[in-house]
Design an enzyme around this catalytic site. Structure first.
Site, PDB file in Angstrom:
ATOM      1  CE  LYS A  13      -2.094   0.804   3.909  1.00 55.04           C
ATOM      2  NZ  LYS A  13      -1.555   1.986   4.592  1.00 55.04           N
ATOM      3  NE  ARG A  88      -4.356   1.242  11.308  1.00 53.92           N
ATOM      4  CZ  ARG A  88      -3.283   1.814  10.768  1.00 53.92           C
ATOM      5  NH1 ARG A  88      -3.341   3.027  10.290  1.00 53.92           N
ATOM      6  NH2 ARG A  88      -2.145   1.169  10.719  1.00 53.92           N
ATOM      7  NE  ARG A 127       8.461  -5.490   5.184  1.00 58.54           N
ATOM      8  CZ  ARG A 127       7.296  -4.865   5.371  1.00 58.54           C
ATOM      9  NH1 ARG A 127       6.653  -4.349   4.360  1.00 58.54           N
ATOM     10  NH2 ARG A 127       6.780  -4.736   6.576  1.00 58.54           N
ATOM     11  NE  ARG A 166      10.790  -2.860   9.569  1.00 57.04           N
ATOM     12  CZ  ARG A 166       9.803  -2.204   8.993  1.00 57.04           C
ATOM     13  NH1 ARG A 166      10.006  -1.557   7.870  1.00 57.04           N
ATOM     14  NH2 ARG A 166       8.593  -2.194   9.515  1.00 57.04           N
ATOM     15  NE  ARG A 178       0.897  -3.196  11.536  1.00 61.23           N
ATOM     16  CZ  ARG A 178       1.332  -1.951  11.645  1.00 61.23           C
ATOM     17  NH1 ARG A 178       1.917  -1.555  12.738  1.00 61.23           N
ATOM     18  NH2 ARG A 178       1.207  -1.119  10.661  1.00 61.23           N
TER      19      ARG A 178
HETATM   20  P1  AMP Z   1       0.993   2.759  10.556  1.00 63.48           P
HETATM   21  O1  AMP Z   1       2.265   3.486  10.249  1.00 63.48           O
HETATM   22  O2  AMP Z   1      -0.121   3.115   9.616  1.00 63.48           O
HETATM   23  O3  AMP Z   1       1.191   1.282  10.646  1.00 63.48           O
HETATM   24  O4  AMP Z   1       0.521   3.254  12.004  1.00 63.48           O
HETATM   25  C1  AMP Z   1       1.311   3.084  13.140  1.00 63.48           C
HETATM   26  C2  AMP Z   1       0.454   3.109  14.384  1.00 63.48           C
HETATM   27  O5  AMP Z   1      -0.196   4.379  14.512  1.00 63.48           O
HETATM   28  C3  AMP Z   1      -0.683   2.114  14.401  1.00 63.48           C
HETATM   29  O6  AMP Z   1      -0.272   0.828  14.827  1.00 63.48           O
HETATM   30  C4  AMP Z   1      -1.650   2.748  15.403  1.00 63.48           C
HETATM   31  O7  AMP Z   1      -1.206   2.554  16.744  1.00 63.48           O
HETATM   32  C5  AMP Z   1      -1.506   4.217  15.072  1.00 63.48           C
HETATM   33  N1  AMP Z   1      -2.501   4.602  14.041  1.00 63.48           N
HETATM   34  C6  AMP Z   1      -2.271   4.910  12.737  1.00 63.48           C
HETATM   35  N2  AMP Z   1      -3.411   5.180  12.098  1.00 63.48           N
HETATM   36  C7  AMP Z   1      -4.407   5.052  13.008  1.00 63.48           C
HETATM   37  C8  AMP Z   1      -5.816   5.183  12.960  1.00 63.48           C
HETATM   38  N3  AMP Z   1      -6.459   5.482  11.827  1.00 63.48           N
HETATM   39  N4  AMP Z   1      -6.516   4.987  14.115  1.00 63.48           N
HETATM   40  C9  AMP Z   1      -5.903   4.684  15.271  1.00 63.48           C
HETATM   41  N5  AMP Z   1      -4.573   4.507  15.373  1.00 63.48           N
HETATM   42  C10 AMP Z   1      -3.816   4.691  14.263  1.00 63.48           C
END
Ligand code: AMP
Length: 228
Positions: A13, A88, A127, A166, A178
């Protein structure tokens, strides 16, 4: 053009999002990046969000929704935005839909990269990072970018450099958490995707579904064809 992009962790993505952002010259708004910036700067949002992020949980809506809604109304978003990582959940989808309407904006397109959970998990765990260059893609589970075998080991397929994984890519519990959120069709991210699919016809939103199984290049080609 205002665009939403959805896809599980491991679907590519981020890569596709960056291409769309360049093609349409819109601002790439990534919720995870905004949180990480806030943590780095030590802001109130950063302090509140850190504990949730560290546990791999969603940051509460009371913090996340206003943060994103106000970001989309900043001057640089006037010519359009590509929102990545938000919504999300079904609650966030409804809040975004309302906020977009209230602000007189229009959602033009929703992109969904479809990838079965097991494949997404393998993609993440496969990865490998090249010691010489971060942009040398290697993945032991993707034939097109499989590293070169050297004895019992793998080396970078581009430059022959040493490879490493990683640590968070190898954490099955964190990946599982996740993906639990993403693939949840009742209240999670898939519920948010379906929310927009349901209102798409009424609101004139273009829905683009992409098969995430082929390589990055093929997915990009399909995306560009469907965007036209
Ligand atoms: P990401 O880089 O998109 O994987 O986001 C890293 C972390 O930020 C996630 O694991 C959540 O803890 C928080 N986060 C990102 N986007 C959201 C969202 N839309 N709602 C709630 N928490 C978020």
């Amino acid at each position: 053009m205002n665009i939403l992009i959805f896809g599980p962790n491991g679907s590519g993505k981020g890569t596709q999002g960056t291409l769309v952002q360049k093609e349409y010259n819109v601002v790439h708004v990534e919720s995870g990046v905004i949180f990480r910036e806030n943590i780095k700067k030590g802001t109130e949002i950063g302090k509140k969000a850190k504990e949730y992020i560290d546990r791999g949980e969603l940051v509460p809506d009371g913090i996340t929704i206003p943060m994103i809604v106000s970001r989309l109304q900043e001057p640089d978003c006037k010519n359009g935005w590509l929102l990545d990582g938000f919504p999300r959940s079904i609650e966030q989808a409804k809040a975004l839909d309302e906020a977009v309407e209230k602000a007189g904006m229009k959602l033009g397109c929703v992109i969904e990269i479809v990838l079965p959970r097991e494949i997404a998990k393998n993609r993440i765990m496969g990865r490998r990072l090249c010691a010489n260059d971060n942009n040398h893609p290697n993945n032991i589970f993707i034939d097109a970018i499989k590293p070169t075998q050297k004895g019992d080991d793998f080396v970078c397929r581009v430059c022959g450099g040493a490879l490493s994984a990683r640590s968070d890519d190898q954490d099955e519990v964190a990946i599982g958490k996740r993906h639990d959120i993403y693939y949840d069709t009742k209240t999670g991210t898939m519920a948010a995707v379906n929310y927009f699919k349901d209102v798409a016809a009424k609101k004139g939103i273009k829905i683009i579904e992409l098969d995430g199984k082929p390589g990055v290049k093929e997915v990009t080609e399909e995306l560009m064809k469907k965007l036209k």
